[in-house]
Design a protein around this motif. Structure first.
Motif, PDB file in Angstrom:
ATOM      1  N   PHE A  26       0.830  -1.198   0.000  1.00 48.21           N
ATOM      2  CA  PHE A  26       0.000   0.000   0.000  1.00 48.21           C
ATOM      3  C   PHE A  26       0.876   1.265   0.000  1.00 48.21           C
ATOM      4  N   ILE A  27       1.933   1.236   0.834  1.00 45.68           N
ATOM      5  CA  ILE A  27       2.855   2.381   0.907  1.00 45.68           C
ATOM      6  C   ILE A  27       3.544   2.591  -0.446  1.00 45.68           C
ATOM      7  N   LYS A  28       3.958   1.470  -1.062  1.00 42.41           N
ATOM      8  CA  LYS A  28       4.625   1.544  -2.370  1.00 42.41           C
ATOM      9  C   LYS A  28       3.706   2.179  -3.415  1.00 42.41           C
ATOM     10  N   GLN A  29       2.445   1.724  -3.443  1.00 42.18           N
ATOM     11  CA  GLN A  29       1.479   2.251  -4.406  1.00 42.18           C
ATOM     12  C   GLN A  29       1.238   3.727  -4.195  1.00 42.18           C
ATOM     13  N   LYS A  30       1.066   4.115  -2.918  1.00 42.43           N
ATOM     14  CA  LYS A  30       0.821   5.518  -2.567  1.00 42.43           C
ATOM     15  C   LYS A  30       1.997   6.391  -2.991  1.00 42.43           C
ATOM     16  N   ALA A  31       3.227   5.941  -2.621  1.00 39.70           N
ATOM     17  CA  ALA A  31       4.428   6.714  -2.932  1.00 39.70           C
ATOM     18  C   ALA A  31       4.607   6.839  -4.446  1.00 39.70           C
ATOM     19  N   GLY A  32       4.354   5.744  -5.169  1.00 34.63           N
ATOM     20  CA  GLY A  32       4.493   5.751  -6.628  1.00 34.63           C
ATOM     21  C   GLY A  32       3.510   6.709  -7.270  1.00 34.63           C
ATOM     22  N   SER A  33       2.282   6.659  -6.819  1.00 34.28           N
ATOM     23  CA  SER A  33       1.234   7.489  -7.413  1.00 34.28           C
ATOM     24  C   SER A  33       1.467   8.977  -7.133  1.00 34.28           C
ATOM     25  N   VAL A  34       1.744   9.314  -5.869  1.00 37.27           N
ATOM     26  CA  VAL A  34       1.977  10.726  -5.512  1.00 37.27           C
ATOM     27  C   VAL A  34       3.269  11.212  -6.166  1.00 37.27           C
ATOM     28  N   GLY A  35       4.292  10.347  -6.159  1.00 34.75           N
ATOM     29  CA  GLY A  35       5.571  10.701  -6.764  1.00 34.75           C
ATOM     30  C   GLY A  35       5.434  11.017  -8.244  1.00 34.75           C
ATOM     31  N   MET A  36       4.637  10.218  -8.937  1.00 34.28           N
ATOM     32  CA  MET A  36       4.442  10.417 -10.371  1.00 34.28           C
ATOM     33  C   MET A  36       3.740  11.753 -10.635  1.00 34.28           C
ATOM     34  N   ASP A  37       2.757  12.089  -9.787  1.00 32.56           N
ATOM     35  CA  ASP A  37       2.045  13.369  -9.920  1.00 32.56           C
ATOM     36  C   ASP A  37       3.014  14.540  -9.760  1.00 32.56           C
ATOM     37  N   ILE A  38       3.863  14.441  -8.721  1.00 32.30           N
ATOM     38  CA  ILE A  38       4.817  15.531  -8.453  1.00 32.30           C
ATOM     39  C   ILE A  38       5.801  15.685  -9.619  1.00 32.30           C
ATOM     40  N   ILE A  39       6.285  14.548 -10.136  1.00 35.10           N
ATOM     41  CA  ILE A  39       7.232  14.579 -11.270  1.00 35.10           C
ATOM     42  C   ILE A  39       6.572  15.240 -12.488  1.00 35.10           C
ATOM     43  N   MET A  40       5.315  14.831 -12.740  1.00 35.42           N
ATOM     44  CA  MET A  40       4.581  15.340 -13.911  1.00 35.42           C
ATOM     45  C   MET A  40       4.407  16.857 -13.839  1.00 35.42           C
ATOM     46  N   PHE A  99       6.179  12.055 -21.940  1.00 36.27           N
ATOM     47  CA  PHE A  99       6.417  10.628 -21.710  1.00 36.27           C
ATOM     48  C   PHE A  99       5.779  10.177 -20.400  1.00 36.27           C
ATOM     49  N   VAL A 100       6.014  10.942 -19.332  1.00 36.22           N
ATOM     50  CA  VAL A 100       5.453  10.586 -18.015  1.00 36.22           C
ATOM     51  C   VAL A 100       3.923  10.617 -18.067  1.00 36.22           C
ATOM     52  N   THR A 101       3.362  11.640 -18.720  1.00 41.22           N
ATOM     53  CA  THR A 101       1.900  11.759 -18.822  1.00 41.22           C
ATOM     54  C   THR A 101       1.321  10.576 -19.589  1.00 41.22           C
ATOM     55  N   LEU A 102       2.012  10.207 -20.668  1.00 45.64           N
ATOM     56  CA  LEU A 102       1.556   9.086 -21.502  1.00 45.64           C
ATOM     57  C   LEU A 102       1.577   7.776 -20.713  1.00 45.64           C
ATOM     58  N   ILE A 103       2.664   7.548 -19.998  1.00 46.67           N
ATOM     59  CA  ILE A 103       2.795   6.332 -19.174  1.00 46.67           C
ATOM     60  C   ILE A 103       1.681   6.277 -18.141  1.00 46.67           C
ATOM     61  N   ARG A 104       1.412   7.419 -17.511  1.00 49.76           N
ATOM     62  CA  ARG A 104       0.370   7.476 -16.481  1.00 49.76           C
ATOM     63  C   ARG A 104      -0.998   7.159 -17.084  1.00 49.76           C
ATOM     64  N   ALA A 105      -1.265   7.728 -18.263  1.00 48.49           N
ATOM     65  CA  ALA A 105      -2.556   7.503 -18.923  1.00 48.49           C
ATOM     66  C   ALA A 105      -2.706   6.021 -19.324  1.00 48.49           C
ATOM     67  N   ILE A 106      -1.634   5.445 -19.896  1.00 51.19           N
ATOM     68  CA  ILE A 106      -1.676   4.026 -20.315  1.00 51.19           C
ATOM     69  C   ILE A 106      -1.902   3.117 -19.106  1.00 51.19           C
ATOM     70  N   LEU A 107      -1.166   3.395 -18.021  1.00 51.63           N
ATOM     71  CA  LEU A 107      -1.325   2.575 -16.807  1.00 51.63           C
ATOM     72  C   LEU A 107      -2.729   2.734 -16.220  1.00 51.63           C
ATOM     73  N   GLY A 108      -3.264   3.952 -16.289  1.00 47.41           N
ATOM     74  CA  GLY A 108      -4.622   4.221 -15.793  1.00 47.41           C
ATOM     75  C   GLY A 108      -5.639   3.379 -16.550  1.00 47.41           C
ATOM     76  N   ILE A 109      -5.513   3.351 -17.884  1.00 43.10           N
ATOM     77  CA  ILE A 109      -6.446   2.572 -18.723  1.00 43.10           C
ATOM     78  C   ILE A 109      -6.272   1.078 -18.432  1.00 43.10           C
ATOM     79  N   TYR A 110      -4.998   0.647 -18.355  1.00 44.61           N
ATOM     80  CA  TYR A 110      -4.711  -0.773 -18.123  1.00 44.61           C
ATOM     81  C   TYR A 110      -5.323  -1.259 -16.810  1.00 44.61           C
ATOM     82  N   TYR A 111      -5.090  -0.503 -15.730  1.00 40.31           N
ATOM     83  CA  TYR A 111      -5.596  -0.949 -14.421  1.00 40.31           C
ATOM     84  C   TYR A 111      -7.104  -0.800 -14.288  1.00 40.31           C
ATOM     85  N   SER A 112      -7.702   0.183 -15.004  1.00 40.12           N
ATOM     86  CA  SER A 112      -9.167   0.296 -14.914  1.00 40.12           C
ATOM     87  C   SER A 112      -9.836  -0.860 -15.669  1.00 40.12           C
TER      88      SER A 112
END
Lengths: 68, 153
Positions: free
Chosen positions: B96-110, B137-150
């Motif tokens: 859960f911590i890993k997922q949270k850190a990854g998600s928030v981290g990606m937002d900050i990077i973007m 690139f980061v935005t695209l990866i986030r969008a692809i992962l969003g579609i994949y997991y949904s």
């Protein structure tokens, strides 16, 4: 979420480490659940309750969720 | 536990392949990009910094690989260590911590890249397009992962 895990542990003379190992999580997870910082998943709640021979409702206090 | 042993064996293959690929990429870039490189124009201390960084990355990767190879081999021989490793890897709070850190981290990077790209647009075209490309690139990866997991859940 409030739980009776710490109380049940002491009753059974069990350390956090032992309980954690028995239910397949780390000691830190048990600590976080006991102090209410982390809410266990349904599966983990079931494993912990089963370990103490109780139902989930007897171990975890769901009164905070009433009204939702 | 057999499943974990299998996963550890596969992971060791991936670790070694990753190290070989990283060293190969660095070596090939040294050979083939030498002619078009503009690092010769940089001051000595900056060139030294780049060289140190490259050496450091290879050494860090090697150390990382060695650590995991030893840890995994020891776990595969000892059932108690294997269970401890399994618990450490599948602990739900840790995941859960890993997922949270990854998600928030990606937002900050973007957002950081977007702001940096906008600011650099007033300074330098190359820097702007580099940052803009990274942001895209980061935005695209986030969008692809969003579609994949949904679709997956």
């Amino acid at each position: 979420m409030k739980t009776k895990i710490a109380h049940l542990r002491k009753q059974n003379k069990l350390s956090q480490e032992e309980l954690a190992f028995a239910v397949g999580v780390t000691r830190q997870t048990i600590t976080s659940i006991e102090v209410g910082k982390y809410t266990a998943s349904l599966v983990l709640a079931y494993k912990i309750a089963k370990y103490f021979g109780k139902s989930i409702e007897e171990v975890f206090d769901f009164s905070d969720l009433e009204g939702f | 536990m057999e499943e974990l042993k299998k996963r550890l064996r596969n992971r060791q293959i991936v670790l070694i392949s990753g190290l070989v690929a990283a060293c190969g990429a660095l070596l090939l870039s040294r050979i083939f990009l030498r002619d078009i490189s503009d690092t010769d124009r940089l001051p000595d201390f900056l060139r030294g910094f780049i060289s140190g960084f490259q050496t450091g990355i290879v050494l860090a990767l090697f150390g990382f690989m060695l650590f995991f190879l030893i840890r995994n081999s020891m776990a595969m021989r000892n059932p108690d260590r294997l269970k401890k490793l399994y618990i450490a890897e599948t602990d739900e709070r840790g995941l859960f911590i890993k997922q949270k850190a990854g998600s928030v981290g990606m937002d900050i990077i973007m957002y950081g890249l977007a702001v940096a790209a906008a600011v650099s647009g007033n300074l330098n075209g190359t820097v702007f397009f580099s940052l803009f490309g990274a942001c895209l690139f980061v935005t695209l990866i986030r969008a692809i992962l969003g579609i994949y997991y949904s679709e997956k859940y």
